[in-house]
Design an enzyme around this catalytic site. Structure first.
Site, PDB file in Angstrom:
ATOM      1  N   VAL A  90       0.854  -1.186   0.000  1.00  0.00           N
ATOM      2  CA  VAL A  90       0.000   0.000   0.000  1.00  0.00           C
ATOM      3  C   VAL A  90       0.889   1.235   0.000  1.00  0.00           C
ATOM      4  O   VAL A  90       1.802   1.356   0.814  1.00  0.00           O
ATOM      5  CB  VAL A  90      -0.923   0.029   1.247  1.00  0.00           C
ATOM      6  CG1 VAL A  90      -1.750   1.308   1.275  1.00  0.00           C
ATOM      7  CG2 VAL A  90      -1.835  -1.192   1.259  1.00  0.00           C
ATOM      8  N   CYS A  91       0.624   2.142  -0.942  1.00  0.00           N
ATOM      9  CA  CYS A  91       1.366   3.400  -0.955  1.00  0.00           C
ATOM     10  C   CYS A  91       0.390   4.532  -1.249  1.00  0.00           C
ATOM     11  O   CYS A  91      -0.806   4.302  -1.351  1.00  0.00           O
ATOM     12  CB  CYS A  91       2.520   3.353  -1.942  1.00  0.00           C
ATOM     13  SG  CYS A  91       2.015   3.208  -3.644  1.00  0.00           S
ATOM     14  N   SER A  92       0.896   5.728  -1.384  1.00  0.00           N
ATOM     15  CA  SER A  92      -0.026   6.845  -1.535  1.00  0.00           C
ATOM     16  C   SER A  92      -0.776   6.802  -2.864  1.00  0.00           C
ATOM     17  O   SER A  92      -1.975   6.987  -2.891  1.00  0.00           O
ATOM     18  CB  SER A  92       0.685   8.182  -1.335  1.00  0.00           C
ATOM     19  OG  SER A  92       1.887   8.206  -2.037  1.00  0.00           O
TER      20      SER A  92
ATOM     21  N   THR B 183       5.429   2.140  -6.062  1.00  0.00           N
ATOM     22  CA  THR B 183       5.511   0.784  -5.537  1.00  0.00           C
ATOM     23  C   THR B 183       5.424  -0.266  -6.639  1.00  0.00           C
ATOM     24  O   THR B 183       5.850  -1.391  -6.446  1.00  0.00           O
ATOM     25  CB  THR B 183       4.394   0.573  -4.492  1.00  0.00           C
ATOM     26  OG1 THR B 183       4.337   1.739  -3.683  1.00  0.00           O
ATOM     27  CG2 THR B 183       4.699  -0.591  -3.582  1.00  0.00           C
TER      28      THR B 183
END
Length: 106
Positions: free
Chosen positions: A9-11, A16
């Site tokens: 999970v990233c922004s 990623t």
């Protein structure tokens, strides 16, 4: 060893995706069957509802959301952690894969 489903999970899900590619290559080299994918923090809930996730790793840029995810994942027994900043920065797929497998208990 069964298939490992690893959710990152990233922004926004962009930075990623390169890490996912590196992790998939590391898993393949080790003969590990895996489903590794990256989602944005806002899309995480729908993926958790629709996929059987073994472990969730948070990108360093969303580490502030760790407690929120831990509370969400606890009833599902899904371990989570923040990806090491150095491994993330160097896109070290092998180390991040190792972190995920350790959390799963492999």
């Amino acid at each position: 060893m069964s298939k490992k489903t690893i959710m990152l999970v990233c922004s926004a899900g962009m930075s990623t995706s390169l890490l996912v590619t590196k992790m998939e290559a590391a898993a393949e080299a080790q003969g590990i069957e895996s489903d590794i994918f990256a989602v944005s923090a806002s899309d995480a809930d729908s993926h958790l509802a629709n996929k059987d996730v073994n472990v969730l790793l948070l990108g360093p840029q969303v580490r502030f959301m760790q407690k929120q995810f831990e509370e969400k994942l606890a009833p599902m027994n899904i371990p989570s952690a923040v990806i090491d900043m150095k491994d993330y920065g160097m896109m070290n797929g092998e180390n991040v894969l190792k972190q995920a497998l350790t959390l799963i208990g492999e």
